[in-house]
Design a protein around this motif. Structure first.
Motif, PDB file in Angstrom:
ATOM      1  N   SER A  20      44.033  34.721  57.749  1.00 57.80           N
ATOM      2  CA  SER A  20      43.346  33.806  56.836  1.00 57.80           C
ATOM      3  C   SER A  20      42.680  34.534  55.667  1.00 57.80           C
ATOM      4  CB  SER A  20      42.305  32.985  57.598  1.00 57.80           C
ATOM      5  OG  SER A  20      41.442  33.817  58.340  1.00 57.80           O
ATOM      6  N   PHE A  21      42.320  35.795  55.848  1.00 62.26           N
ATOM      7  CA  PHE A  21      41.676  36.543  54.758  1.00 62.26           C
ATOM      8  C   PHE A  21      42.658  36.823  53.621  1.00 62.26           C
ATOM      9  CE2 PHE A  21      38.565  37.183  58.069  1.00 62.26           C
ATOM     10  CZ  PHE A  21      37.370  37.100  57.365  1.00 62.26           C
ATOM     11  N   SER A  22      43.858  37.249  53.947  1.00 60.40           N
ATOM     12  CA  SER A  22      44.849  37.494  52.891  1.00 60.40           C
ATOM     13  C   SER A  22      45.244  36.191  52.213  1.00 60.40           C
ATOM     14  CB  SER A  22      46.090  38.191  53.459  1.00 60.40           C
ATOM     15  OG  SER A  22      46.719  37.402  54.448  1.00 60.40           O
ATOM     16  N   GLN A  23      45.240  35.084  52.967  1.00 63.47           N
ATOM     17  CA  GLN A  23      45.607  33.788  52.405  1.00 63.47           C
ATOM     18  C   GLN A  23      44.569  33.289  51.411  1.00 63.47           C
ATOM     19  OE1 GLN A  23      46.022  31.552  56.021  1.00 63.47           O
ATOM     20  NE2 GLN A  23      48.188  32.070  56.290  1.00 63.47           N
ATOM     21  N   LEU A  24      43.283  33.600  51.662  1.00 62.15           N
ATOM     22  CA  LEU A  24      42.201  33.119  50.797  1.00 62.15           C
ATOM     23  C   LEU A  24      41.800  34.110  49.719  1.00 62.15           C
ATOM     24  CD1 LEU A  24      39.927  31.434  53.497  1.00 62.15           C
ATOM     25  CD2 LEU A  24      41.173  30.282  51.667  1.00 62.15           C
ATOM     26  N   ARG A  25      42.390  35.268  49.743  1.00 63.97           N
ATOM     27  CA  ARG A  25      42.075  36.298  48.765  1.00 63.97           C
ATOM     28  C   ARG A  25      42.444  35.832  47.354  1.00 63.97           C
ATOM     29  NH1 ARG A  25      41.732  41.915  48.111  1.00 63.97           N
ATOM     30  NH2 ARG A  25      43.113  42.800  46.527  1.00 63.97           N
ATOM     31  N   ASN A  26      41.526  36.018  46.417  1.00 62.33           N
ATOM     32  CA  ASN A  26      41.753  35.630  45.027  1.00 62.33           C
ATOM     33  C   ASN A  26      41.306  36.768  44.124  1.00 62.33           C
ATOM     34  OD1 ASN A  26      41.964  34.487  42.511  1.00 62.33           O
ATOM     35  ND2 ASN A  26      40.439  32.883  42.841  1.00 62.33           N
ATOM     36  N   GLU A  27      42.272  37.479  43.555  1.00 64.84           N
ATOM     37  CA  GLU A  27      41.948  38.654  42.748  1.00 64.84           C
ATOM     38  C   GLU A  27      41.289  38.285  41.420  1.00 64.84           C
ATOM     39  OE1 GLU A  27      44.970  41.555  42.424  1.00 64.84           O
ATOM     40  OE2 GLU A  27      45.379  41.600  44.572  1.00 64.84           O
ATOM     41  N   LYS A  28      41.280  37.001  41.096  1.00 61.78           N
ATOM     42  CA  LYS A  28      40.614  36.549  39.872  1.00 61.78           C
ATOM     43  C   LYS A  28      39.402  35.691  40.229  1.00 61.78           C
ATOM     44  CE  LYS A  28      44.846  36.663  37.116  1.00 61.78           C
ATOM     45  NZ  LYS A  28      45.786  35.879  36.264  1.00 61.78           N
ATOM     46  N   LYS A  29      38.741  36.064  41.297  1.00 63.41           N
ATOM     47  CA  LYS A  29      37.595  35.286  41.776  1.00 63.41           C
ATOM     48  C   LYS A  29      36.539  35.120  40.698  1.00 63.41           C
ATOM     49  CE  LYS A  29      33.933  35.225  45.226  1.00 63.41           C
ATOM     50  NZ  LYS A  29      34.098  33.785  45.493  1.00 63.41           N
ATOM     51  N   GLU A  30      36.105  33.885  40.519  1.00 69.04           N
ATOM     52  CA  GLU A  30      35.069  33.582  39.536  1.00 69.04           C
ATOM     53  C   GLU A  30      33.689  33.807  40.153  1.00 69.04           C
ATOM     54  OE1 GLU A  30      33.144  32.605  36.104  1.00 69.04           O
ATOM     55  OE2 GLU A  30      35.288  32.965  36.393  1.00 69.04           O
ATOM     56  N   ILE A  31      32.846  34.548  39.450  1.00 67.32           N
ATOM     57  CA  ILE A  31      31.470  34.789  39.899  1.00 67.32           C
ATOM     58  C   ILE A  31      30.548  33.821  39.170  1.00 67.32           C
ATOM     59  CG2 ILE A  31      29.615  36.479  40.065  1.00 67.32           C
ATOM     60  CD1 ILE A  31      32.064  37.066  41.833  1.00 67.32           C
ATOM     61  N   SER A  32      29.892  32.971  39.925  1.00 65.28           N
ATOM     62  CA  SER A  32      29.071  31.918  39.327  1.00 65.28           C
ATOM     63  C   SER A  32      27.855  32.496  38.612  1.00 65.28           C
ATOM     64  CB  SER A  32      28.619  30.922  40.398  1.00 65.28           C
ATOM     65  OG  SER A  32      27.882  31.593  41.405  1.00 65.28           O
ATOM     66  N   ALA A  33      27.430  31.798  37.586  1.00 67.08           N
ATOM     67  CA  ALA A  33      26.264  32.252  36.820  1.00 67.08           C
ATOM     68  C   ALA A  33      24.988  32.181  37.659  1.00 67.08           C
ATOM     69  CB  ALA A  33      26.124  31.411  35.553  1.00 67.08           C
ATOM     70  N   THR A  34      24.898  31.163  38.507  1.00 63.54           N
ATOM     71  CA  THR A  34      23.719  30.971  39.355  1.00 63.54           C
ATOM     72  C   THR A  34      24.115  31.055  40.824  1.00 63.54           C
ATOM     73  OG1 THR A  34      22.737  29.485  37.717  1.00 63.54           O
ATOM     74  CG2 THR A  34      21.829  29.411  39.953  1.00 63.54           C
ATOM     75  N   VAL A  35      23.384  31.838  41.569  1.00 59.81           N
ATOM     76  CA  VAL A  35      23.635  31.944  43.010  1.00 59.81           C
ATOM     77  C   VAL A  35      23.032  30.728  43.700  1.00 59.81           C
ATOM     78  CG1 VAL A  35      23.125  33.241  45.114  1.00 59.81           C
ATOM     79  CG2 VAL A  35      23.725  34.461  43.005  1.00 59.81           C
ATOM     80  N   LYS A  36      23.898  29.949  44.325  1.00 61.14           N
ATOM     81  CA  LYS A  36      23.438  28.773  45.059  1.00 61.14           C
ATOM     82  C   LYS A  36      23.656  28.925  46.559  1.00 61.14           C
ATOM     83  CE  LYS A  36      24.442  25.638  41.187  1.00 61.14           C
ATOM     84  NZ  LYS A  36      25.263  24.483  40.735  1.00 61.14           N
ATOM     85  N   LYS A  37      24.774  29.561  46.910  1.00 61.40           N
ATOM     86  CA  LYS A  37      25.142  29.670  48.323  1.00 61.40           C
ATOM     87  C   LYS A  37      24.997  31.107  48.811  1.00 61.40           C
ATOM     88  CE  LYS A  37      28.289  25.733  48.344  1.00 61.40           C
ATOM     89  NZ  LYS A  37      29.646  25.250  48.705  1.00 61.40           N
ATOM     90  N   LEU A  38      24.181  31.268  49.843  1.00 62.38           N
ATOM     91  CA  LEU A  38      23.895  32.580  50.420  1.00 62.38           C
ATOM     92  C   LEU A  38      24.215  32.534  51.914  1.00 62.38           C
ATOM     93  CD1 LEU A  38      22.454  35.440  50.313  1.00 62.38           C
ATOM     94  CD2 LEU A  38      20.359  34.193  50.905  1.00 62.38           C
TER      95      LEU A  38
END
Length: 347
Positions: free
Chosen positions: A153-171
């Motif tokens: 499941s980790f390789s399936q969900l891997r996204n090399e263009k992952k967007e980093i949100s401006a505001t941290v909401k989920k920790l």
């Protein structure tokens, strides 16, 4: 192909890391039609039954059993073709006896033995050093992050263009299968002093977590942040992939976070995590809080604020992490083992 026996254990003292990575490798080997058997304790049985993708035969160990005799008996009664050993309970003599009669694999990341007479050694750590192993002439070593054992499941969900949100909401907080120092509760208490805005906090509790009542009491009071508890998560990749930042113990979860490119703050919770955390930090893949025993509330909050208020830092952490692990290590290791078993069959 073949019948493969794993030996690993889980407990409150040792956590469940050894069993979890054996499950991951077992799942990959099962896709090659291998028949899997686990030799483990009651704690290991609990973890296997909860997290394995397939239903595996489980044999429970007795106290002070003789492992070389046990493997000899199981080879004769079950027709075992390969033995995979992931435990700190081993000696050179035991490995040598077992390796004379069966293809043997040792999963080792602490250079436990002065000499390794097994057929294969797996050290998945980023800092693994093949030259540190004194081995028999026939021994092979698979080392480095190309062989990190992660679920599919980790390789399936891997996204090399992952967007980093401006505001941290989920920790998310995750401190291993046992969290024997109850860092989950301590971190939640400290986070109450961060009141710039409310966070969605997910706390993952492992199969050997023992502080449920204390945590329930803490959360019964009005909390500034929204806290959700997750017990025995079976699809960790999905939960991790949804986070903006994760605070984690310095164990194998760091490799999972690296594969997904999640900005991570790490704590050293055991001595065998020191090298991993230091190497990750040196390569820009985590911000380390150091040893949890030396950590105080002020230092924690200062580091936490610096991370969540700095999108550039979080983006760089994610970018560096994604370069390390592609999530295909378990398939590489399983393929190698199957190849060697086929060669043994045709020899």
């Amino acid at each position: 192909m073949g019948k493969i026996l794993f030996y690993c254990e889980a407990s409150w003292e040792t956590g469940s890391g050894h069993v979890m990575r054996c499950i991951t490798l077992a799942n990959s080997l099962s896709r090659f039609n291998s028949e899997i058997v686990f030799l483990t304790n009651e704690g290991g049985k609990l973890v296997i039954e909860k997290f394995a993708d397939f239903k595996y035969q489980i044999i429970i160990t007795v106290q002070n059993f003789n492992i070389s005799e046990e493997i000899k008996n199981l080879k004769e009664t079950l027709g075992i073709d390969c033995f995979i050993w992931d435990s700190y309970k081993m000696s050179v003599d035991e490995v040598e006896i077992i390796s004379q009669n069966i293809y043997s694999v040792i999963i080792d990341d602490v250079y436990l033995l002065p000499y390794y007479p097994s057929h294969l050694i797996l050290n998945q750590n980023i800092y693994a050093n093949k030259s540190r192993y004194v081995t028999a002439g026939y021994t092979e070593v698979l080392d480095g992050s190309d062989y990190v054992l992660l679920r599919e499941s980790f390789s399936q969900l891997r996204n090399e263009k992952k967007e980093i949100s401006a505001t941290v909401k989920k920790l998310l907080l995750t401190f291993g299968g046992a969290d024997d120092q109850n860092l989950t509760m301590r971190t939640l208490e400290w986070l109450e002093s961060f009141n710039a805005y409310s966070l969605e906090v997910s706390a993952v509790l492992g199969s050997h977590y023992q502080f449920h009542e204390e945590l329930k009491t803490l959360l019964s009071n009005n909390r500034f942040h929204q806290v959700t508890l997750f017990n025995n998560v079976t699809n960790m990749a999905v939960l991790l992939a949804d986070q903006d930042v994760v605070i984690s113990a310095g164990g194998s979860t760091l490799y999972e976070l690296s594969c997904l490119g999640i900005p991570t703050i790490s704590m050293i919770t055991a001595s065998n995590q020191e090298m991993l955390v230091q190497t990750f930090e040196a390569n820009g893949m985590t911000i380390s809080l150091g040893n949890c025993k030396d950590l105080n509330k002020e230092d924690f909050l200062n580091t936490f604020r610096n991370i969540i208020n700095n999108r550039v830092v979080r983006r760089e952490l994610s970018k560096a992490s994604l370069k390390l692990v592609d999530g295909l290590g378990a398939i590489r290791v399983a393929s190698h083992i199957i190849k060697r078993l086929k060669e043994c069959t045709h020899a």
